[in-house]
Motif scaffolding. Sequence first.
Motif, PDB file in Angstrom:
ATOM      1  N   LEU A  21     -13.324 -24.590   1.975  1.00 31.22           N
ATOM      2  CA  LEU A  21     -14.290 -23.522   1.718  1.00 31.22           C
ATOM      3  C   LEU A  21     -13.522 -22.258   1.381  1.00 31.22           C
ATOM      4  O   LEU A  21     -12.463 -21.986   1.963  1.00 31.22           O
ATOM      5  CB  LEU A  21     -15.157 -23.264   2.947  1.00 31.22           C
ATOM      6  CG  LEU A  21     -16.198 -24.304   3.358  1.00 31.22           C
ATOM      7  CD1 LEU A  21     -16.906 -23.837   4.629  1.00 31.22           C
ATOM      8  CD2 LEU A  21     -17.197 -24.549   2.250  1.00 31.22           C
ATOM      9  N   HIS A  39     -21.005 -20.739  -0.664  1.00 29.98           N
ATOM     10  CA  HIS A  39     -21.756 -20.079   0.405  1.00 29.98           C
ATOM     11  C   HIS A  39     -22.437 -18.824  -0.129  1.00 29.98           C
ATOM     12  O   HIS A  39     -21.842 -18.035  -0.864  1.00 29.98           O
ATOM     13  CB  HIS A  39     -20.815 -19.715   1.557  1.00 29.98           C
ATOM     14  CG  HIS A  39     -21.508 -19.458   2.872  1.00 29.98           C
ATOM     15  ND1 HIS A  39     -22.300 -18.355   3.084  1.00 29.98           N
ATOM     16  CD2 HIS A  39     -21.531 -20.163   4.022  1.00 29.98           C
ATOM     17  CE1 HIS A  39     -22.769 -18.382   4.323  1.00 29.98           C
ATOM     18  NE2 HIS A  39     -22.323 -19.477   4.914  1.00 29.98           N
ATOM     19  N   SER A  84     -16.607 -24.795  -3.910  1.00 27.40           N
ATOM     20  CA  SER A  84     -15.737 -25.892  -3.487  1.00 27.40           C
ATOM     21  C   SER A  84     -15.408 -26.735  -4.715  1.00 27.40           C
ATOM     22  O   SER A  84     -16.249 -26.955  -5.592  1.00 27.40           O
ATOM     23  CB  SER A  84     -16.442 -26.754  -2.440  1.00 27.40           C
ATOM     24  OG  SER A  84     -16.666 -26.002  -1.264  1.00 27.40           O
ATOM     25  N   GLY A 126     -19.219 -16.923  -0.137  1.00 28.37           N
ATOM     26  CA  GLY A 126     -18.237 -17.783  -0.789  1.00 28.37           C
ATOM     27  C   GLY A 126     -17.787 -17.148  -2.086  1.00 28.37           C
ATOM     28  O   GLY A 126     -18.605 -16.910  -2.979  1.00 28.37           O
ATOM     29  N   THR A 166     -16.580 -31.393   0.517  1.00 32.56           N
ATOM     30  CA  THR A 166     -16.094 -30.638   1.678  1.00 32.56           C
ATOM     31  C   THR A 166     -16.968 -30.919   2.887  1.00 32.56           C
ATOM     32  O   THR A 166     -18.169 -30.646   2.882  1.00 32.56           O
ATOM     33  CB  THR A 166     -16.082 -29.128   1.367  1.00 32.56           C
ATOM     34  OG1 THR A 166     -15.170 -28.892   0.275  1.00 32.56           O
ATOM     35  CG2 THR A 166     -15.631 -28.326   2.568  1.00 32.56           C
ATOM     36  N   TRP A 211     -20.508 -30.616   1.560  1.00 33.70           N
ATOM     37  CA  TRP A 211     -20.777 -29.799   0.383  1.00 33.70           C
ATOM     38  C   TRP A 211     -20.220 -30.505  -0.840  1.00 33.70           C
ATOM     39  O   TRP A 211     -19.061 -30.937  -0.851  1.00 33.70           O
ATOM     40  CB  TRP A 211     -20.118 -28.423   0.526  1.00 33.70           C
ATOM     41  CG  TRP A 211     -20.762 -27.529   1.543  1.00 33.70           C
ATOM     42  CD1 TRP A 211     -21.412 -27.921   2.679  1.00 33.70           C
ATOM     43  CD2 TRP A 211     -20.811 -26.108   1.524  1.00 33.70           C
ATOM     44  NE1 TRP A 211     -21.861 -26.825   3.362  1.00 33.70           N
ATOM     45  CE2 TRP A 211     -21.506 -25.701   2.685  1.00 33.70           C
ATOM     46  CE3 TRP A 211     -20.340 -25.150   0.652  1.00 33.70           C
ATOM     47  CZ2 TRP A 211     -21.742 -24.371   2.984  1.00 33.70           C
ATOM     48  CZ3 TRP A 211     -20.559 -23.809   0.936  1.00 33.70           C
ATOM     49  CH2 TRP A 211     -21.259 -23.420   2.092  1.00 33.70           C
TER      50      TRP A 211
END
Length: 288
Positions: free
Chosen positions: A46, A28, A77, A73, A81, A22
């Motif tokens: 995360l 997310h 981030s 999420g 990640t 990521w």
Amino acid sequence: MECLELRIPPLPQFITVGHAEWKPGMQHFTRTFDVYDVLFVRNGALYMTEDGREFAVEAGHMLVLEPNRTHFGHRPSIEPTDVYWVHFIHSAPVRTLSGDEVSWPYVLRKGGDFDVSPSEQFMYLPKMARVDLAPMTAVLDRLIELHQSFVLEHALQVHALLAELLTLMQDAVRMRQSSRSAAVCRLAMDYLQQLGAQPFRGETMEEALHFQFDYITRCLKKHTGMTPLQYLHHLRIGKAKSLLENTSLTVQEIAEQVGFDSANYLIRLFRKMTGMPPGRYRELKHRK
């Protein structure tokens, strides 16, 4: 460590697996579905929320997101990640508990030739934990490899690899158990296994383990469901079964070898624990 207690059998059913990096700023999306979503973060972090509970899943950590709970999420981030994920289907956890509460040495009923259903069994997965990712990512990489060319011949192997991954996850719970009662239980089990056919005395056990016999008994019963004498009988009847199956020794000779004073006592205890006398057990095994 917080962990989830899941009933088995059946084992969880594999759905999918993946691996990605990521980029900073990725986050997310919001999702609620009837699937376990397990995240493994190798580098970066995360930031996940599940039903209002926030988790920062940093490098070297894993998180189990549970079915029918909303997760998303809650922040992007902030660095690259590296994340793996695996999805599987299983029933909801029976309960959530501390890893120190799990009685790993608890003696399960062994299935026999005439059983038609398994004993009650469970597995334990960490909700979130720092883990040894090296063996886990090796399994995940193999899962990804098979899943990319998913054909019928790979189906059983994929599920076997999922079971291996779950075992590694459970090991993360088991290896961190630090309760004193669990440690005393293991000492007691080792002592009784080494005792073999020698006479059993509570005073001698006290002296060997440096704990009062009542305390040893409480610890062993808490984690195995048996007192020291019951556990010793469990071991000796197991040895007697093996001798009945694999030797031509008489019941009296077997009683002496496993540590019972008389054949009559072995017969009574054997019948109580197996539902049949030793002679009948031997006959059935040899006939089979």
